[in-house]
Design an enzyme around this catalytic site. Structure first.
Site: not given
Ligand SMILES: Nc1ncnc2c1ncn2[C@@H]1O[C@H](COP(=O)(O)OP(=O)(O)O)[C@@H](O)[C@H]1O
Ligand SMILES: O=C(O)[C@H]1O[C@H](OP(=O)(O)O)[C@H](O)[C@@H](O)[C@@H]1O
Ligand SMILES: [Mg+2]
Length: 351
Positions: A112, A118, A165
């Protein structure tokens, strides 16, 4: 030769987000969701946009604006490009030769989007694994170093993130990590200790369609930490200490105390980040879980929650009903065992 790799979502179980700030963390690899990257040799070097995650064609201007408002401007293409650059530069710096033709990189993911599971680094990690195999250099880039490369790809894009992560996405299973500045400066990476996944009690994942940008969520706290804000520094130290306590508590199977540690972890995050940055829906997910007596905290920076029901199956039923009523998805967590080869595990401390 087509190379394909899968990388799983992760749950920051304890200590997050202190990993962003030289702290400690315990995380595990989540079997429920994954990203996959495929590398095919080709004449041109092509980074293939994903048909839905990198949408550039819209039904209307209304659709375009709605999409940007809910999911932001970016998809996975920039992540794939960034890891190619970081990988290339690392190999240049270490005199690792890259003798191969061009390739096409494509990806897919069912994680999602931007829910703190992550999804971003899963795409980067799977791509790195493809590059390591395509160029046949896996043996030249140590397992401890790979999370740094994954993080650097995101830093390259200005995303504020930490290592927890990336470590668990490289290692698999359950890992305790110590990112103290001393280790980071001396070794260039943290100390990573794989733990037995069977120490974990049954856990549940709660999430909602509610993308939040981890970079944005972290930016204020990150700046306050850099400015030496005492409240942030002391709270972050306490969060780091919870991961360490959690390690002992899990080894002793003291699940009663685990409840307090998980809850304290979220309460400290809430005090540091504030309700506005965390988002009302994310806070509600924690509150819904706690309303039935479950322990709950964020898996990452927001969007998904890990919950533990110390009261057993009857409490799980209550949690199911409460989530259903609130419109949240609940899934039983399944953990992926370690991915490390015997050779790679040898150098590591295990519990
Ligand atoms: N499901 C996805 N599909 C495509 N790109 C993604 C996706 N999730 C994250 N990204 C890319 O990674 C960047 C950072 O996402 P982030 O806020 O760290 O989300 P997550 O919590 O899923 O790691 C986004 O701005 C986008 O460029
Ligand atoms: O805030 C957190 O717990 C984490 O936030 C980021 O992860 P994400 O899945 O993109 O929310 C970050 O990369 C982690 O290092 C943090 O622990
Ligand atoms: Mg992320």
């Amino acid at each position: 030769m087509v190379v394909e790799h899968k990388s799983y979502a992760r749950v920051g179980f304890l200590g997050n987000p202190s990993d962003v700030y030289f702290g400690r963390a315990m995380s595990f690899s989540l079997a429920n969701f994954w990203a996959s990257v495929q590398l095919r040799p080709s004449d041109q070097l092509l980074i293939q946009p994903h048909p839905t995650h990198d949408l550039v064609s819209f039904q209307s201007i209304h659709h375009l604006v709605h999409r940007l408002d809910t999911e932001g401007y970016y998809g996975g293409v920039r992540l794939l490009m960034a890891i190619c650059k970081v990988f290339y530069k690392h190999c240049q710096e270490k005199n690792i030769e890259l003798n191969k033709g061009n390739f096409t990189l494509s990806y897919d993911t069912n994680i999602p989007r931007q829910t703190g599971l992550s999804g971003s680094s899963a795409i980067v990690c799977a791509a790195l694994n493809c590059l390591l195999d395509f160029y046949n250099v896996r043996h030249l880039i140590k397992v401890e170093i790979r999370p740094n490369l994954i993080l650097n790809a995101e830093k390259e894009l200005g995303i504020v993130a930490g290592l927890q992560d990336r470590v668990v996405q490289v290692y698999g299973g359950l890992v305790y990590m110590d990112f103290s500045r001393e280790n980071m400066d001396k070794l260039g990476h943290g100390i990573y200790m794989p733990m037995d996944v069977n120490l974990l009690p049954p856990l549940f994942l709660i999430y909602a369609e509610n993308p939040s940008d981890s970079g944005k969520v972290h930016s204020t706290v990150s700046q306050r930490w850099l400015d030496g804000d005492e409240f942030i520094i002391s709270s972050m130290n306490e969060v780091a200490g919870l991961a360490e306590k959690g390690k002992t508590v899990l080894l002793e199977k003291n699940y009663k105390e685990l409840v307090n540690i998980m809850n304290r972890n979220f309460d400290l995050r809430r005090q540091m980040f504030g309700d506005k940055a965390l988002g009302a829906l994310n806070i509600k997910m924690v509150e819904v879980a706690r309303s039935v007596g479950a322990a709950a905290k964020f898996t990452g920076s927001g969007g998904a929650v890990v919950a533990f029901c110390p009261g057993g199956p009857s409490q799980v039923s209550l949690l199911e009903s409460a989530c259903k009523e609130a419109g949240f998805t609940l899934q039983k967590i399944s953990v992926v065992p370690s991915f490390l080869s015997e050779e790679e595990s040898k150098s590591l401390i295990t519990y």
